[in-house]
Write a protein that holds these residues in place. Structure first.
Motif, PDB file in Angstrom:
ATOM      1  N   ALA A  27      46.159  35.633  43.598  1.00  0.00           N
ATOM      2  CA  ALA A  27      46.955  36.482  44.493  1.00  0.00           C
ATOM      3  C   ALA A  27      48.452  36.308  44.252  1.00  0.00           C
ATOM      4  O   ALA A  27      49.268  36.926  44.947  1.00  0.00           O
ATOM      5  CB  ALA A  27      46.612  36.172  45.943  1.00  0.00           C
ATOM      6  N   GLY A  28      48.829  35.459  43.282  1.00  0.00           N
ATOM      7  CA  GLY A  28      50.237  35.302  42.947  1.00  0.00           C
ATOM      8  C   GLY A  28      50.914  34.065  43.498  1.00  0.00           C
ATOM      9  O   GLY A  28      52.120  33.906  43.375  1.00  0.00           O
ATOM     10  N   LEU A  29      50.163  33.160  44.098  1.00  0.00           N
ATOM     11  CA  LEU A  29      50.745  31.936  44.658  1.00  0.00           C
ATOM     12  C   LEU A  29      50.219  30.732  43.887  1.00  0.00           C
ATOM     13  O   LEU A  29      49.078  30.302  44.074  1.00  0.00           O
ATOM     14  CB  LEU A  29      50.407  31.793  46.144  1.00  0.00           C
ATOM     15  N   GLU A  30      51.043  30.201  43.006  1.00  0.00           N
ATOM     16  CA  GLU A  30      50.699  28.997  42.245  1.00  0.00           C
ATOM     17  C   GLU A  30      51.189  27.786  43.028  1.00  0.00           C
ATOM     18  O   GLU A  30      52.374  27.657  43.277  1.00  0.00           O
ATOM     19  CB  GLU A  30      51.378  29.022  40.868  1.00  0.00           C
ATOM     20  N   ILE A  31      50.271  26.927  43.422  1.00  0.00           N
ATOM     21  CA  ILE A  31      50.657  25.701  44.119  1.00  0.00           C
ATOM     22  C   ILE A  31      50.045  24.509  43.388  1.00  0.00           C
ATOM     23  O   ILE A  31      49.032  24.636  42.699  1.00  0.00           O
ATOM     24  CB  ILE A  31      50.250  25.702  45.607  1.00  0.00           C
TER      25      ILE A  31
END
Length: 119
Positions: A27-31
């Motif tokens: 979804a575009g959130l790299e953590i």
């Protein structure tokens, strides 16, 4: 706040933090794995609103579904009396000017107290 990430994830059939992390990345959130671990294990110490937004989108929920206020815990953190909240230790010798008992500043060489500190 009560943090319910694992419960909300389980309701969506997500049982492992690594799986949720992959979904967030998609979804575009790299953590980082460490950050995901802190979110999964308990109440995260910090969370950006952008992260919360993506997390809610992935889990198809709202922030209210993830966090529940606990007003009793807030009330327990309040000082027991107003003197303690104002910096007065309650022994009666507090400064009436609200300086917490701190003596006024003295101008070097003049020996005359100032009511306000220099700018």
């Amino acid at each position: 706040m009560q943090w319910s990430l694992r419960l909300r994830a389980a309701e969506r059939g997500i049982w492992k933090s690594a799986e949720l992390r992959r979904m967030l990345a998609h979804a575009g959130l790299e953590i980082s794995a460490g950050k995901m671990s802190s979110w999964w294990a308990g109440i995260p110490p910090t969370m950006r609103l952008e992260e919360l937004d993506v997390l809610c989108a992935v889990l198809e929920c709202t922030p209210n579904d993830l966090m529940t206020p606990e007003p009793d815990k807030v009330a327990a953190r309040r000082p027991r009396n107003t003197d303690a909240a104002n910096g007065n230790d309650g022994d009666g010798d507090g400064d009436p000017n609200g300086n917490g008992g701190t003596p006024p500043a003295v101008t070097p060489g003049l020996g005359k107290p100032r009511s306000t500190p220099p700018l």
